[in-house]
Design a protein around this motif. Structure first.
Motif, PDB file in Angstrom:
ATOM      1  N   VAL A 184       1.248   1.259 -11.019  1.00  0.00           N
ATOM      2  CA  VAL A 184       1.007   2.711 -10.900  1.00  0.00           C
ATOM      3  C   VAL A 184      -0.072   3.006 -12.086  1.00  0.00           C
ATOM      4  CG1 VAL A 184       1.993   4.948 -11.364  1.00  0.00           C
ATOM      5  CG2 VAL A 184       3.484   3.073 -10.670  1.00  0.00           C
ATOM      6  N   PRO A 185      -1.199   3.488 -11.646  1.00  0.00           N
ATOM      7  CA  PRO A 185      -2.292   3.964 -12.583  1.00  0.00           C
ATOM      8  C   PRO A 185      -1.712   4.478 -13.693  1.00  0.00           C
ATOM      9  CG  PRO A 185      -3.017   4.592 -10.286  1.00  0.00           C
ATOM     10  CD  PRO A 185      -1.432   4.114 -10.154  1.00  0.00           C
ATOM     11  N   GLY A 214      11.359  -7.220  -5.218  1.00  0.00           N
ATOM     12  CA  GLY A 214      10.329  -7.883  -5.794  1.00  0.00           C
ATOM     13  C   GLY A 214       8.921  -6.917  -5.283  1.00  0.00           C
ATOM     14  N   LEU A 215       8.977  -6.077  -4.086  1.00  0.00           N
ATOM     15  CA  LEU A 215       7.956  -5.257  -3.678  1.00  0.00           C
ATOM     16  C   LEU A 215       7.846  -4.140  -4.571  1.00  0.00           C
ATOM     17  CD1 LEU A 215       6.325  -4.410  -1.137  1.00  0.00           C
ATOM     18  CD2 LEU A 215       8.016  -3.445  -0.194  1.00  0.00           C
ATOM     19  N   ALA A 216       9.122  -3.646  -5.407  1.00  0.00           N
ATOM     20  CA  ALA A 216       8.928  -2.611  -6.065  1.00  0.00           C
ATOM     21  C   ALA A 216       8.468  -3.139  -7.314  1.00  0.00           C
ATOM     22  CB  ALA A 216      10.480  -1.924  -6.445  1.00  0.00           C
ATOM     23  N   GLN A 217       8.871  -4.038  -7.961  1.00  0.00           N
ATOM     24  CA  GLN A 217       8.090  -4.851  -9.311  1.00  0.00           C
ATOM     25  C   GLN A 217       7.034  -5.044  -9.081  1.00  0.00           C
ATOM     26  OE1 GLN A 217      11.220  -7.963  -9.351  1.00  0.00           O
ATOM     27  NE2 GLN A 217      12.498  -6.706 -10.658  1.00  0.00           N
ATOM     28  N   GLU A 218       6.299  -5.402  -7.896  1.00  0.00           N
ATOM     29  CA  GLU A 218       4.846  -5.604  -7.882  1.00  0.00           C
ATOM     30  C   GLU A 218       4.028  -4.530  -7.840  1.00  0.00           C
ATOM     31  OE1 GLU A 218       4.829  -8.283  -4.740  1.00  0.00           O
ATOM     32  OE2 GLU A 218       5.955  -9.927  -5.851  1.00  0.00           O
ATOM     33  N   LEU A 228       0.739  -1.017  -0.091  1.00  0.00           N
ATOM     34  CA  LEU A 228       0.027  -0.037   0.021  1.00  0.00           C
ATOM     35  C   LEU A 228       0.925   1.045   0.053  1.00  0.00           C
ATOM     36  CD1 LEU A 228      -2.854   1.285   0.481  1.00  0.00           C
ATOM     37  CD2 LEU A 228      -2.473   1.196   2.756  1.00  0.00           C
ATOM     38  N   VAL A 229       1.754   1.221   1.068  1.00  0.00           N
ATOM     39  CA  VAL A 229       2.901   2.444   1.082  1.00  0.00           C
ATOM     40  C   VAL A 229       3.709   2.516  -0.053  1.00  0.00           C
ATOM     41  CG1 VAL A 229       4.746   3.384   2.168  1.00  0.00           C
ATOM     42  CG2 VAL A 229       3.041   2.272   3.316  1.00  0.00           C
ATOM     43  N   MET A 230       3.969   1.532  -1.122  1.00  0.00           N
ATOM     44  CA  MET A 230       4.775   1.608  -2.199  1.00  0.00           C
ATOM     45  C   MET A 230       3.846   2.376  -3.408  1.00  0.00           C
ATOM     46  SD  MET A 230       8.021   0.941  -2.067  1.00  0.00           S
ATOM     47  CE  MET A 230       8.710   0.164  -3.425  1.00  0.00           C
ATOM     48  N   ARG A 231       2.781   1.813  -3.376  1.00  0.00           N
ATOM     49  CA  ARG A 231       1.889   2.283  -4.298  1.00  0.00           C
ATOM     50  C   ARG A 231       1.515   3.819  -4.277  1.00  0.00           C
ATOM     51  NH1 ARG A 231      -3.358   3.129  -4.393  1.00  0.00           N
ATOM     52  NH2 ARG A 231      -3.764   2.314  -2.603  1.00  0.00           N
ATOM     53  N   ARG A 232       1.556   4.298  -2.765  1.00  0.00           N
ATOM     54  CA  ARG A 232       1.224   5.551  -2.709  1.00  0.00           C
ATOM     55  C   ARG A 232       2.540   6.628  -2.957  1.00  0.00           C
ATOM     56  NH1 ARG A 232      -2.163   4.678   3.184  1.00  0.00           N
ATOM     57  NH2 ARG A 232      -4.113   4.589   2.189  1.00  0.00           N
TER      58      ARG A 232
END
Length: 376
Positions: free
Chosen positions: A339-340, A332-336, A272-276
């Motif tokens: 971004v809209p 992996g966290l970054a690659q997953e 969630l944080v990475m997406r934000r």
């Protein structure tokens, strides 16, 4: 570390030492083993198999002891015999103290607020190593400064351009103020979920003098909206407004900086944080990340009672949390992170493979790790 369509690498480092000695960071390499005593620390040292095995065993023992302690929490208070009462009562007290410490760590903002009330701006050093770890940041600032000077001298200036960044978890300003001192073509947004930290940033002389800093309170991991886990079905603009990302439009920033921040958040909130974080980057923008690495010395020194519910997550004596990342997990966290496509003016469609549908993924340009040898 990652960007929707960055043309050049940004460089993160997994490291547990936030007290680097100015510009000497990542510059001491042990070429001649006979010179090991010349410095008290060496960078990028390859671990031997026995060193890795020892670290793995220590962490394994921490977690096994924590599981055993957790299963005995209830029994620890159920003593009755006079002969064993003192010893068992002491065990019960230790168990209760550890349990209270783990429970109190849920109030992350309150704990960090207390930290900054106690230390103000005197605990962390200014991060003078930023350009060495993140050379793309320096390149962008120098290119923008040069472009402004060229435009002004040719009479085609107009409004001066600025590199625009957001630091999440700004603390007392040990990142933003060294950057502002080094470049006039820079605009900074800085947020922290500890109100006292933001007050410290605003009290700095450069805050009002430059007019280039915008500091505000924001918990980037907060629950917002009815879903209780972020506005997964809402627009980035709606989520930003609810989070309190004041004055920051989705898809508008050149850089997002997060240093020793994600480790303070519960792991189930990482996506969630990475997406934000990614949602505020413009096409070609970069997320610059540095945090604690797995088997850091501070991790190996934790007692079993400090282990929390996630692997490699601990609670410090002051109630603040810390998590230790491994490189593959971070990549992996970054690659997953998705971004809209419709964020910002012009979108980011040029960065998207058609197989990704309506979203695109962050691109990991470089993920580095510094294993430091300390000489006692």
């Amino acid at each position: 570390m990652a960007s929707p369509s960055a043309p050049a690498p940004a460089k993160p480092a997994l490291s547990g030492d936030d007290e680097d000695d100015g510009w000497t960071v990542r510059s001491r390499f042990l070429v001649d083993p006979a010179a090991v005593l010349d410095h008290n620390a060496w960078d990028d040292v390859e671990w031997q198999p026995e060193q890795l095995e020892r670290a793995q065993n220590i962490v394994k023992q921490q977690h096994e002891a924590a599981r055993n302690q957790s299963s005995n929490d209830v029994d620890a208070g159920a003593w009755g015999g006079a002969s064993d009462a003192p010893a068992t009562h002491a065990a019960a007290q230790r168990s209760a103290q550890n349990r209270d410490l783990r429970d109190s760590s849920c109030d992350g903002a309150g704990r960090w607020d207390t930290f900054y009330l106690q230390h103000d701006d005197g605990f962390f050093k200014d991060r003078q190593w930023l350009f060495k770890e993140f050379p793309l940041l320096q390149i962008a600032m120098e290119e923008t400064t040069l472009a402004n000077a060229t435009a002004a001298s040719s009479g085609n200036g107009g409004a001066a351009k600025a590199v625009e960044i957001l630091e999440v978890g700004c603390g007392a300003g040990n990142t933003i103020y060294p950057l502002l001192s080094s470049c006039t073509a820079l605009k900074v947004h800085a947020c922290d979920f500890a109100p006292t930290a933001v007050d410290v940033v605003k009290a700095h002389p450069m805050y009002n003098e430059t007019g280039r800093v915008h500091a505000f309170v924001c918990d980037i991991a907060a629950d917002v909206g009815e879903s209780g886990c972020g506005l997964l079905n809402g627009s980035p603009e709606e989520e930003h407004e609810l989070l309190g990302l004041q004055g920051i439009q989705p898809g508008s920033l050149d850089f997002v900086i997060t240093i020793f921040v994600l480790s303070a958040i519960d792991p189930h909130r990482f996506p969630l944080v990475m997406r934000r974080l990614a949602s505020v980057l413009k096409p070609g923008g970069c997320l610059l990340f540095r945090d604690y690495g797995l088997y850091d010395l501070t991790q190996l020194r934790f007692k079993p009672g400090r282990v929390l519910g996630y692997p490699n997550q601990y609670v410090r004596g002051d109630g603040t949390k810390v998590y230790y990342f491994n490189k593959e997990e971070l990549k992996g966290l970054a690659q997953e992170t998705m971004v809209p496509l419709n964020i910002g003016s012009g979108g980011i469609s040029e960065a998207v493979d058609s197989s990704h549908g309506s979203d695109c993924r962050l691109i990991v340009r470089e993920c580095d790790e510094d294993r430091r040898l300390l000489v006692n």
